[in-house]
Motif scaffolding. Sequence first.
Motif, PDB file in Angstrom:
ATOM      1  N   GLY A   1      32.002 -10.176 -47.040  1.00  0.00           N
ATOM      2  CA  GLY A   1      30.890  -9.830 -47.928  1.00  0.00           C
ATOM      3  C   GLY A   1      29.611  -9.510 -47.171  1.00  0.00           C
ATOM      4  N   LYS A   2      28.687  -8.838 -47.863  1.00  0.00           N
ATOM      5  CA  LYS A   2      27.431  -8.421 -47.235  1.00  0.00           C
ATOM      6  C   LYS A   2      26.537  -9.607 -46.880  1.00  0.00           C
ATOM      7  CE  LYS A   2      27.317  -3.881 -49.484  1.00  0.00           C
ATOM      8  NZ  LYS A   2      26.560  -2.959 -50.386  1.00  0.00           N
ATOM      9  N   LYS A   3      26.684 -10.706 -47.613  1.00  0.00           N
ATOM     10  CA  LYS A   3      25.854 -11.881 -47.368  1.00  0.00           C
ATOM     11  C   LYS A   3      26.680 -13.047 -46.835  1.00  0.00           C
ATOM     12  CE  LYS A   3      22.382 -10.621 -50.828  1.00  0.00           C
ATOM     13  NZ  LYS A   3      21.618 -11.061 -52.027  1.00  0.00           N
ATOM     14  N   ALA A   4      27.671 -12.735 -46.006  1.00  0.00           N
ATOM     15  CA  ALA A   4      28.534 -13.775 -45.430  1.00  0.00           C
ATOM     16  C   ALA A   4      27.681 -14.814 -44.704  1.00  0.00           C
ATOM     17  CB  ALA A   4      29.534 -13.141 -44.470  1.00  0.00           C
ATOM     18  N   TYR A   5      27.792 -16.067 -45.122  1.00  0.00           N
ATOM     19  CA  TYR A   5      26.880 -17.092 -44.583  1.00  0.00           C
ATOM     20  C   TYR A   5      27.138 -17.420 -43.121  1.00  0.00           C
ATOM     21  CZ  TYR A   5      30.704 -20.429 -45.562  1.00  0.00           C
ATOM     22  OH  TYR A   5      31.905 -21.087 -45.594  1.00  0.00           O
ATOM     23  N   GLY A   6      28.347 -17.137 -42.630  1.00  0.00           N
ATOM     24  CA  GLY A   6      28.636 -17.371 -41.220  1.00  0.00           C
ATOM     25  C   GLY A   6      27.840 -16.466 -40.303  1.00  0.00           C
ATOM     26  N   TYR A   7      27.330 -15.365 -40.849  1.00  0.00           N
ATOM     27  CA  TYR A   7      26.539 -14.412 -40.073  1.00  0.00           C
ATOM     28  C   TYR A   7      25.045 -14.720 -40.130  1.00  0.00           C
ATOM     29  CZ  TYR A   7      30.459 -11.374 -38.993  1.00  0.00           C
ATOM     30  OH  TYR A   7      31.615 -10.875 -38.466  1.00  0.00           O
ATOM     31  N   HIS A   8      24.714 -15.819 -40.795  1.00  0.00           N
ATOM     32  CA  HIS A   8      23.300 -16.195 -40.935  1.00  0.00           C
ATOM     33  C   HIS A   8      23.056 -17.646 -40.519  1.00  0.00           C
ATOM     34  CE1 HIS A   8      22.379 -12.406 -42.959  1.00  0.00           C
ATOM     35  NE2 HIS A   8      23.504 -12.555 -43.612  1.00  0.00           N
ATOM     36  N   GLY A   9      23.925 -18.169 -39.661  1.00  0.00           N
ATOM     37  CA  GLY A   9      23.708 -19.489 -39.083  1.00  0.00           C
ATOM     38  C   GLY A   9      23.967 -20.668 -39.995  1.00  0.00           C
ATOM     39  N   LEU A  10      24.696 -20.451 -41.107  1.00  0.00           N
ATOM     40  CA  LEU A  10      24.927 -21.532 -42.065  1.00  0.00           C
ATOM     41  C   LEU A  10      26.335 -22.130 -41.967  1.00  0.00           C
ATOM     42  CD1 LEU A  10      23.165 -20.009 -45.209  1.00  0.00           C
ATOM     43  CD2 LEU A  10      22.290 -21.754 -43.637  1.00  0.00           C
ATOM     44  N   GLY A  11      27.136 -21.632 -41.046  1.00  0.00           N
ATOM     45  CA  GLY A  11      28.501 -22.124 -40.910  1.00  0.00           C
ATOM     46  C   GLY A  11      28.567 -23.603 -40.591  1.00  0.00           C
ATOM     47  N   ASP A  12      27.681 -24.073 -39.721  1.00  0.00           N
ATOM     48  CA  ASP A  12      27.684 -25.485 -39.323  1.00  0.00           C
ATOM     49  C   ASP A  12      27.449 -26.401 -40.512  1.00  0.00           C
ATOM     50  OD1 ASP A  12      26.922 -23.715 -37.061  1.00  0.00           O
ATOM     51  OD2 ASP A  12      27.000 -25.591 -35.922  1.00  0.00           O
ATOM     52  N   VAL A  13      26.496 -26.033 -41.353  1.00  0.00           N
ATOM     53  CA  VAL A  13      26.175 -26.850 -42.527  1.00  0.00           C
ATOM     54  C   VAL A  13      27.372 -26.906 -43.478  1.00  0.00           C
ATOM     55  CG1 VAL A  13      24.704 -27.041 -44.570  1.00  0.00           C
ATOM     56  CG2 VAL A  13      23.723 -26.347 -42.372  1.00  0.00           C
ATOM     57  N   MET A  14      27.989 -25.767 -43.714  1.00  0.00           N
ATOM     58  CA  MET A  14      29.100 -25.709 -44.656  1.00  0.00           C
ATOM     59  C   MET A  14      30.322 -26.463 -44.132  1.00  0.00           C
ATOM     60  SD  MET A  14      27.762 -24.095 -47.153  1.00  0.00           S
ATOM     61  CE  MET A  14      29.010 -23.400 -48.226  1.00  0.00           C
ATOM     62  N   VAL A  15      30.587 -26.358 -42.842  1.00  0.00           N
ATOM     63  CA  VAL A  15      31.713 -27.106 -42.257  1.00  0.00           C
ATOM     64  C   VAL A  15      31.471 -28.600 -42.378  1.00  0.00           C
ATOM     65  CG1 VAL A  15      32.803 -27.728 -40.052  1.00  0.00           C
ATOM     66  CG2 VAL A  15      32.569 -25.330 -40.700  1.00  0.00           C
ATOM     67  N   PHE A  16      30.253 -29.037 -42.080  1.00  0.00           N
ATOM     68  CA  PHE A  16      29.921 -30.459 -42.201  1.00  0.00           C
ATOM     69  C   PHE A  16      30.141 -30.951 -43.631  1.00  0.00           C
ATOM     70  CE2 PHE A  16      26.827 -33.781 -43.238  1.00  0.00           C
ATOM     71  CZ  PHE A  16      27.170 -34.747 -42.310  1.00  0.00           C
ATOM     72  N   ILE A  17      29.715 -30.165 -44.597  1.00  0.00           N
ATOM     73  CA  ILE A  17      29.833 -30.569 -46.002  1.00  0.00           C
ATOM     74  C   ILE A  17      31.293 -30.610 -46.445  1.00  0.00           C
ATOM     75  CG2 ILE A  17      29.357 -29.865 -48.384  1.00  0.00           C
ATOM     76  CD1 ILE A  17      26.660 -28.804 -47.386  1.00  0.00           C
ATOM     77  N   PHE A  18      32.023 -29.515 -46.218  1.00  0.00           N
ATOM     78  CA  PHE A  18      33.371 -29.413 -46.777  1.00  0.00           C
ATOM     79  C   PHE A  18      34.421 -30.164 -45.968  1.00  0.00           C
ATOM     80  CE2 PHE A  18      31.290 -25.868 -48.947  1.00  0.00           C
ATOM     81  CZ  PHE A  18      31.732 -26.085 -50.242  1.00  0.00           C
ATOM     82  N   PHE A  19      34.358 -30.101 -44.636  1.00  0.00           N
ATOM     83  CA  PHE A  19      35.349 -30.799 -43.817  1.00  0.00           C
ATOM     84  C   PHE A  19      35.077 -32.301 -43.757  1.00  0.00           C
ATOM     85  CE2 PHE A  19      36.475 -26.642 -42.715  1.00  0.00           C
ATOM     86  CZ  PHE A  19      37.623 -26.631 -41.942  1.00  0.00           C
ATOM     87  N   GLY A  20      33.813 -32.678 -43.895  1.00  0.00           N
ATOM     88  CA  GLY A  20      33.459 -34.086 -43.789  1.00  0.00           C
ATOM     89  C   GLY A  20      33.225 -34.745 -45.123  1.00  0.00           C
ATOM     90  N   LEU A  21      32.100 -34.435 -45.766  1.00  0.00           N
ATOM     91  CA  LEU A  21      31.703 -35.119 -46.988  1.00  0.00           C
ATOM     92  C   LEU A  21      32.674 -34.888 -48.136  1.00  0.00           C
ATOM     93  CD1 LEU A  21      27.829 -34.515 -46.952  1.00  0.00           C
ATOM     94  CD2 LEU A  21      29.168 -36.294 -45.800  1.00  0.00           C
TER      95      LEU A  21
END
Length: 300
Positions: free
Chosen positions: A141-161
């Motif tokens: 997608g045009k607004k893929a969050y991995g291309y805007h430095g948000l991958g770390d936050v999302m991995v922490f949330i979904f893989f951990g919490l």
Amino acid sequence: MSKSKAWISAFRLRTLPLSLSGIILGSGIAVYNGFWNSGIFTFSMITTILFQVLSNLANDLGDAQKGTDNEHRVGPERAVQSGRISSREMKGAVILFSILSAASAAWLIYIGTQNMPIEVLYAYIVLAIFCILAAITYTVGKKAYGYHGLGDVMVFIFFGLVSVLGVYSLYSKSFDWLNMLPAITIGLLSTAVLNLNNMRDIVNDRNSGKITLAVRMGSNFSKLYHSFLIMGSFVSMVYFLVEIKQELAFLGLLPYLVLFLHVRKVMSTRDPKEFDPELKKVALMTFAIALLTSIGLIAA
């Protein structure tokens, strides 16, 4: 390489132990506290595997479409990039695994929310939808969050919490704040794996317009950040084990002997290619921490 082998390669099965770590640890804590349901465990594992494969396929598609997967990429060649699987075929696979993930998650929610308020059911449905969307839109997608430095936050949330706390609540029908500590541990270690991946590809990502957190921080600060992730996970797990006062569960700290040596290796590494074997090391040690801690808790 045959078509079937190309698909298996695209599934990136080596990523599964990391994705299952939170489910295993959350389940182990649930058993320790007197809760168990084989159906919840089985479909939590199946759903997590489907989410992870979906994410891997979507990443293969998205990075290829954006030109990030090219001849300058340090990591292994991907399926769409190599031409072994077409973009159209990969889109079909993403749709298929989205449907399979939704179906598995729906059944898990159904069996896991029995005798719980209807609001909880709705909350888990929304969470499942977000999991599917997060798996796809990391690179697609045009607004893929991995291309805007948000991958770390999302991995922490979904893989951990989400993983640890979510599965525990399905077993126990309740929420325990103490479980935030092991959830943080798994989340930080999972983020460390992503950070290693991004450090490995930092030059190509920067040139391709994929602005990961590693690209934003640069190599030196990314290494310090990586050390923080590993050490933070250790502190969180130690705090949890001290609180529950079960000596056998301290088995889960043994893999940190490998991780501490790993941090030393990362800090001294200059060639990005040398980060690739370290990815597997952190992923497997995360799985070992979850498994050994669970074994220790169950045996206590």
